[in-house]
Enzyme design. Structure first.
Site, PDB file in Angstrom:
ATOM      1  N   LYS A  15       0.837  -1.207   0.000  1.00 39.48           N
ATOM      2  CA  LYS A  15       0.000   0.000   0.000  1.00 39.48           C
ATOM      3  C   LYS A  15       0.872   1.258   0.000  1.00 39.48           C
ATOM      4  CE  LYS A  15      -3.749  -2.180   2.644  1.00 39.48           C
ATOM      5  NZ  LYS A  15      -4.682  -2.448   1.571  1.00 39.48           N
ATOM      6  N   SER A  16       2.186   1.088   0.037  1.00 42.98           N
ATOM      7  CA  SER A  16       3.068   2.256   0.156  1.00 42.98           C
ATOM      8  C   SER A  16       2.924   3.247  -0.997  1.00 42.98           C
ATOM      9  CB  SER A  16       4.525   1.815   0.310  1.00 42.98           C
ATOM     10  OG  SER A  16       4.688   1.201   1.559  1.00 42.98           O
ATOM     11  N   THR A  59      11.133  -3.535   1.994  1.00 40.96           N
ATOM     12  CA  THR A  59      10.300  -4.456   2.760  1.00 40.96           C
ATOM     13  C   THR A  59      10.837  -5.883   2.610  1.00 40.96           C
ATOM     14  OG1 THR A  59       8.013  -5.054   3.257  1.00 40.96           O
ATOM     15  CG2 THR A  59       8.497  -4.624   0.934  1.00 40.96           C
ATOM     16  N   LYS A  63      15.248  -6.271   4.389  1.00 40.34           N
ATOM     17  CA  LYS A  63      15.521  -5.239   5.401  1.00 40.34           C
ATOM     18  C   LYS A  63      16.917  -5.367   6.026  1.00 40.34           C
ATOM     19  CE  LYS A  63      10.725  -4.298   6.624  1.00 40.34           C
ATOM     20  NZ  LYS A  63       9.745  -4.111   7.692  1.00 40.34           N
ATOM     21  N   ASN A  84      14.147  -0.063   6.999  1.00 41.51           N
ATOM     22  CA  ASN A  84      13.030  -0.066   6.036  1.00 41.51           C
ATOM     23  C   ASN A  84      13.002   1.215   5.204  1.00 41.51           C
ATOM     24  OD1 ASN A  84      12.159   1.663   8.090  1.00 41.51           O
ATOM     25  ND2 ASN A  84      10.020   1.270   7.573  1.00 41.51           N
ATOM     26  N   ASP A  99       9.962   1.521  11.241  1.00 39.35           N
ATOM     27  CA  ASP A  99       8.983   0.574  11.816  1.00 39.35           C
ATOM     28  C   ASP A  99       8.943   0.744  13.339  1.00 39.35           C
ATOM     29  OD1 ASP A  99       8.229  -0.721   9.455  1.00 39.35           O
ATOM     30  OD2 ASP A  99       9.881  -2.149   9.570  1.00 39.35           O
ATOM     31  N   GLY A 120       6.899 -14.161  18.801  1.00 39.49           N
ATOM     32  CA  GLY A 120       7.651 -14.114  17.546  1.00 39.49           C
ATOM     33  C   GLY A 120       9.047 -13.562  17.780  1.00 39.49           C
ATOM     34  N   GLY A 122      11.197 -12.677  14.840  1.00 38.08           N
ATOM     35  CA  GLY A 122      11.708 -12.330  13.512  1.00 38.08           C
ATOM     36  C   GLY A 122      12.119 -10.869  13.429  1.00 38.08           C
ATOM     37  N   GLY A 224      -2.151  -3.893  12.771  1.00 39.41           N
ATOM     38  CA  GLY A 224      -0.926  -3.325  12.215  1.00 39.41           C
ATOM     39  C   GLY A 224      -1.105  -2.151  11.267  1.00 39.41           C
TER      40      GLY A 224
HETATM   41  P1  NDP Z   1       9.981 -13.075   9.965  1.00 40.95           P
HETATM   42  O1  NDP Z   1       9.895 -14.104   8.910  1.00 40.95           O
HETATM   43  O2  NDP Z   1      11.271 -12.379  10.218  1.00 40.95           O
HETATM   44  O3  NDP Z   1       9.534 -13.751  11.381  1.00 40.95           O
HETATM   45  C1  NDP Z   1       8.333 -14.472  11.473  1.00 40.95           C
HETATM   46  C2  NDP Z   1       8.104 -14.907  12.924  1.00 40.95           C
HETATM   47  O4  NDP Z   1       6.837 -15.561  12.970  1.00 40.95           O
HETATM   48  C3  NDP Z   1       9.122 -15.916  13.441  1.00 40.95           C
HETATM   49  O5  NDP Z   1       9.274 -15.746  14.828  1.00 40.95           O
HETATM   50  C4  NDP Z   1       8.438 -17.264  13.149  1.00 40.95           C
HETATM   51  O6  NDP Z   1       8.858 -18.308  13.992  1.00 40.95           O
HETATM   52  C5  NDP Z   1       6.994 -16.903  13.469  1.00 40.95           C
HETATM   53  N1  NDP Z   1       6.002 -17.706  12.772  1.00 40.95           N
HETATM   54  C6  NDP Z   1       5.791 -17.789  11.454  1.00 40.95           C
HETATM   55  N2  NDP Z   1       4.726 -18.599  11.181  1.00 40.95           N
HETATM   56  C7  NDP Z   1       4.276 -19.011  12.384  1.00 40.95           C
HETATM   57  C8  NDP Z   1       3.215 -19.874  12.782  1.00 40.95           C
HETATM   58  N3  NDP Z   1       2.407 -20.460  11.893  1.00 40.95           N
HETATM   59  N4  NDP Z   1       3.039 -20.090  14.112  1.00 40.95           N
HETATM   60  C9  NDP Z   1       3.838 -19.502  15.028  1.00 40.95           C
HETATM   61  N5  NDP Z   1       4.862 -18.681  14.709  1.00 40.95           N
HETATM   62  C10 NDP Z   1       5.086 -18.448  13.403  1.00 40.95           C
HETATM   63  O7  NDP Z   1       8.817 -12.045   9.640  1.00 40.95           O
HETATM   64  P2  NDP Z   1       8.686 -10.525  10.127  1.00 40.95           P
HETATM   65  O8  NDP Z   1       9.049 -10.422  11.551  1.00 40.95           O
HETATM   66  O9  NDP Z   1       9.390  -9.630   9.191  1.00 40.95           O
HETATM   67  O10 NDP Z   1       7.113 -10.261   9.912  1.00 40.95           O
HETATM   68  C11 NDP Z   1       6.163 -10.748  10.835  1.00 40.95           C
HETATM   69  C12 NDP Z   1       4.809 -10.148  10.531  1.00 40.95           C
HETATM   70  O11 NDP Z   1       4.843  -8.746  10.702  1.00 40.95           O
HETATM   71  C13 NDP Z   1       4.323 -10.390   9.108  1.00 40.95           C
HETATM   72  O12 NDP Z   1       3.003 -10.888   9.189  1.00 40.95           O
HETATM   73  C14 NDP Z   1       4.356  -9.027   8.460  1.00 40.95           C
HETATM   74  O13 NDP Z   1       3.336  -8.880   7.501  1.00 40.95           O
HETATM   75  C15 NDP Z   1       4.102  -8.126   9.669  1.00 40.95           C
HETATM   76  N6  NDP Z   1       4.612  -6.751   9.523  1.00 40.95           N
HETATM   77  C16 NDP Z   1       3.765  -5.690   9.730  1.00 40.95           C
HETATM   78  C17 NDP Z   1       4.219  -4.390   9.640  1.00 40.95           C
HETATM   79  C18 NDP Z   1       3.287  -3.251   9.854  1.00 40.95           C
HETATM   80  O14 NDP Z   1       3.633  -2.101   9.545  1.00 40.95           O
HETATM   81  N7  NDP Z   1       2.109  -3.470  10.383  1.00 40.95           N
HETATM   82  C19 NDP Z   1       5.637  -4.070   9.326  1.00 40.95           C
HETATM   83  C20 NDP Z   1       6.442  -5.258   9.126  1.00 40.95           C
HETATM   84  C21 NDP Z   1       5.920  -6.527   9.215  1.00 40.95           C
HETATM   85  P3  NDP Z   1      10.233 -19.139  13.653  1.00 40.95           P
HETATM   86  O15 NDP Z   1      11.362 -18.200  13.973  1.00 40.95           O
HETATM   87  O16 NDP Z   1      10.184 -20.301  14.572  1.00 40.95           O
HETATM   88  O17 NDP Z   1      10.131 -19.500  12.208  1.00 40.95           O
END
Ligand code: NDP
Length: 260
Positions: A15-16, A59, A63, A84, A99, A120, A122, A224
């Site tokens: 959407k950016s 994105t 990143k 970002n 972010d 989480g 990530g 979010g």
């Molecule tokens: P990453 O891939 O870096 O990390 C994903 C995390 O989610 C990891 O901890 C992973 O666990 C966990 N995970 C993934 N699938 C599952 C599941 N089914 N059950 C439990 N845990 C799960 O992603 P990001 O951190 O970059 O992004 C995470 C979310 O944040 C995304 O949905 C993204 O769309 C959203 N986001 C929103 C933003 C906003 O402005 N609102 C900005 C940036 C991101 P493991 O390490 O064990 O794999």
């Protein structure tokens, strides 16, 4: 005329362009914001210069690469390890993370937060955890696997099954669970054990199982969208070197989001 774009893979959903172009229009600035689908992270730097950009939003999944290619990084970006927003000036790349302040702005209405649980581990968790640390909010990070815990040396990390503390002021779903599936981030029995005033879901644009859980359990939550909006406002200020224009930028971006 200034040129900007958002770079990622995938990118068609972003959407950016919509929010930035509406802000450009409303503030009467001379610029255009597009999108670029990059597949190979090794081509990020080259693409920025080939496209003759003045700046870009970066994105998933680039990143971390954005930090690596930058000549200058602000303190927050260095701590978080992901950027970002990139600004190009005199053929040098400057990296920022919006972010993190975007998340803080999004939870501004949640008062008296002292203890947070982030689900989480990530990239998004890194931005959120350092944002909370800046505000002296104590953070626990819980995840299904330990693989990224080494990125969180300043924080308490635990597997879901080893979580011992169940009282928090806010719980944040920072996983991708619920994005393309119908999963909760962790077992529902664990979520039910946790006492919290507030919740935050990083995913936007859909009613995730985590949001449904919050509604069923009367937990005040935000999704979010507000984080997306505010990271955009802060990036826009950097792109056009603006000060004291947050209200106008936010209004224009919100209008664009409401239309989409
Ligand atoms: P990453 O891939 O870096 O990390 C994903 C995390 O989610 C990891 O901890 C992973 O666990 C966990 N995970 C993934 N699938 C599952 C599941 N089914 N059950 C439990 N845990 C799960 O992603 P990001 O951190 O970059 O992004 C995470 C979310 O944040 C995304 O949905 C993204 O769309 C959203 N986001 C929103 C933003 C906003 O402005 N609102 C900005 C940036 C991101 P493991 O390490 O064990 O794999």
């Amino acid at each position: 005329m200034k040129f900007f774009c958002v770079i990622g893979d995938p990118i068609s959903h972003s959407k950016s362009p919509r929010i930035h172009n509406n802000a450009i229009k409303h503030l009467g600035l001379n610029g255009i914001y597009s999108r670029f689908h990059l597949k190979d992270k090794d081509k990020l730097k080259e693409s920025l210069f080939k496209l003759k950009l003045n700046g870009a939003n970066i994105t998933l999944p680039f990143k971390e690469e954005a930090v690596k290619i930058a000549d200058f990084k602000d303190e927050l970006t260095l701590q978080i390890g992901s950027a970002n927003t990139l600004i190009l000036k005199n053929r040098k790349i400057h990296a920022y993370n919006t972010d993190s302040p975007g998340f803080l702005k999004a939870i501004e209405e949640f008062k008296n937060i002292k203890k947070a649980l982030i689900l989480g581990a990530g990239g998004t968790t890194r931005a959120i955890a350092y944002a909370l640390k800046q505000r002296n909010i104590h953070c626990t990070i819980a995840n299904r696997s330990e693989r990224n815990f080494s990125h969180f040396k300043d924080f308490k990390c635990t597997l879901y099954e080893d979580l011992k503390d169940f009282e928090f002021d806010i719980i944040i779903n920072s996983t991708s669970a619920g994005l393309n599936d119908d999963n909760l981030p962790c077992n529902v029995d664990l979520l039910k054990k946790i006492k919290t005033k507030y919740a935050f879901e990083v995913i936007y644009g859909k009613k995730t199982p985590f949001i449904k859980f919050c509604e069923e359990n009367n937990i005040k939550y935000k999704d979010g969208l507000s984080m997306l909006l505010w990271q955009g406002v802060f990036a826009f200020e950097l792109f056009f070197e603006l000060e004291n224009k947050q209200k106008q930028i936010q209004k224009a971006m919100l209008e664009a989001l409401n239309l989409s």
